[in-house]
Design an enzyme around this catalytic site. Structure first.
Site, mmCIF file in Angstrom:
data_model
loop_
_atom_site.group_PDB
_atom_site.id
_atom_site.type_symbol
_atom_site.label_atom_id
_atom_site.label_comp_id
_atom_site.label_asym_id
_atom_site.label_seq_id
_atom_site.Cartn_x
_atom_site.Cartn_y
_atom_site.Cartn_z
ATOM 1 C CB THR A 25 47.603 39.950 45.933
ATOM 2 O OG1 THR A 25 47.326 40.396 45.337
ATOM 3 C CG2 THR A 25 49.329 40.477 46.319
ATOM 4 N N GLY B 68 47.621 47.667 40.389
ATOM 5 C CA GLY B 68 46.240 46.699 41.268
ATOM 6 C C GLY B 68 47.209 47.768 42.155
#
Length: 356
Positions: free
Chosen positions: A201, A231
């Protein structure tokens, strides 16, 4: 325990990961040098750069297909002055996730929009919707992501995120029906990594030369996730967090586990209590490792002056930063903390306590 690195000066950008993610660092830093720009502009620019570049196939369109071969996007922006945030989760068929998140922040009084309704909001706000449809995926797929999903299905959908279902998810694609809950299967989650190998990420914090701060996150989530899964990326305090009076944090890793601990909120509160950035990061990671020894995690922490540090577990983590008069982005490698490892020192933090 290694000590925090000194501030390179302001303005400054710091974000998770090196490699292709450094293009985002540079873009955000150059945005901060543009007259009239803000820290929020810089974070949006940096994350959007990774979305367009499809950084490591884990940010933006065409990566991390879910069980239905579709790519969906999560993104968050947070302003460190007002503490207002805007986020989208499970965004379908629109590529510009972080920019849509900014529309949520600046053009609504909400904090999070999800799924098809987030897509509708994006289209109403002028963003382009991708209409091309594959056999069982829509919008943000690419030939590469479709091939990845097809290969996964040919391998009997291994690995996947299903538990306590029949047929056996360790050898079958389903369709699944519930089976009696096995308490040991839940307990075992604490000692095993989540099955997808990719959790990358981009999470970024920017500090303007005049002091204001912002943070943000963008990701396409975990590969082969169950459709609808969200998430930690768009969750305030987990994927990223910033308080301009204190500092900011960005996170990456096993998001389903990390959001249970709000590690970025914890790290920034550690700064508020007087910990330097490195110790603040390591403390937040250890809190997770004590419960989940094999968790893959990485967090970057920076105080309002630009002093920075990071910690991770389960892998060798890297982060990138650029600030002051630096001519190029620098990448720092962070070895994982060890389970049961305790801090090697306690630095005097009396001068670092910030006003509440």
């Amino acid at each position: 325990m290694s000590r925090a690195l000194p501030s390179p000066g302001l303005p400054m950008v710091i974000n998770t990961w090196g490699g292709p993610f450094t293009a985002a660092t540079d873009a955000a830093y150059l945005a901060l040098l543009t007259e009239g720009s803000s820290a929020l502009d810089a974070v949006e620019t940096g994350c959007a750069t990774c979305e367009r570049n499809q950084c490591d196939s884990t940010v933006g369109f065409g990566g991390s297909p879910d069980e239905a071969c579709e790519t969906t996007l999560d993104a968050l922006l947070m302003d460190g002055t007002t503490m207002k945030s805007g986020a989208v989760a499970g965004l379908r068929r629109v590529r510009d996730a972080v920019s849509v998140a900014r529309f949520v922040l600046e053009r609504t009084s909400h904090s999070l929009l999800v799924g098809d309704h987030a897509t509708r909001f994006a289209v109403e706000s002028g963003f382009r919707e991708e209409h091309e449809i594959a056999d069982d995926g829509a919008g943000l797929w690419t030939p590469a992501s479709r091939a990845q999903c097809d290969a996964w299905k040919r391998a009997n959908c291994q690995p996947n995120y299903r538990i306590n279902v029949v047929p056996n998810p360790a050898s079958s694609c389903g369709p699944y029906t519930p089976s009696p809950v096995d308490a040991s299967s839940l307990a075992n989650l604490a000692t095993t990594l989540s099955p997808a190998s990719s959790h990358d990420t981009i999470s970024m914090v920017a500090i303007h030369a005049s002091g204001p701060m912002a943070a943000g996150t963008s990701t396409n989530g975990a590969s082969h996730k169950i459709p609808g899964r969200v998430g930690d990326g768009p969750i305030v305090g987990s994927g990223s967090y910033v308080d301009g009076d204190v500092g900011g944090c960005g996170a990456t890793g096993d998001g389903d586990i990390m959001m249970r601990f709000l590690p970025c909120y914890q790290a920034v509160e550690n700064l508020r209590r007087g910990m330097p950035p490195q110790e603040a990061a390591e403390d937040a990671v250890r809190r997770m490792v004590r419960k989940y020894p094999n968790i893959a995690s990485g967090i970057v922490v920076v105080d309002r002056h630009g002093e920075h540090g990071a910690a991770g577990s389960g892998w060798t983590f890297t982060y990138a930063f650029r600030g002051g008069s630096m001519n190029a982005t620098e990448v720092i490698t962070v070895p994982p903390v060890e389970f049961g490892q305790e801090p090697m020192y306690r630095q005097d933090t009396s001068e670092r306590v910030y006003e509440l």
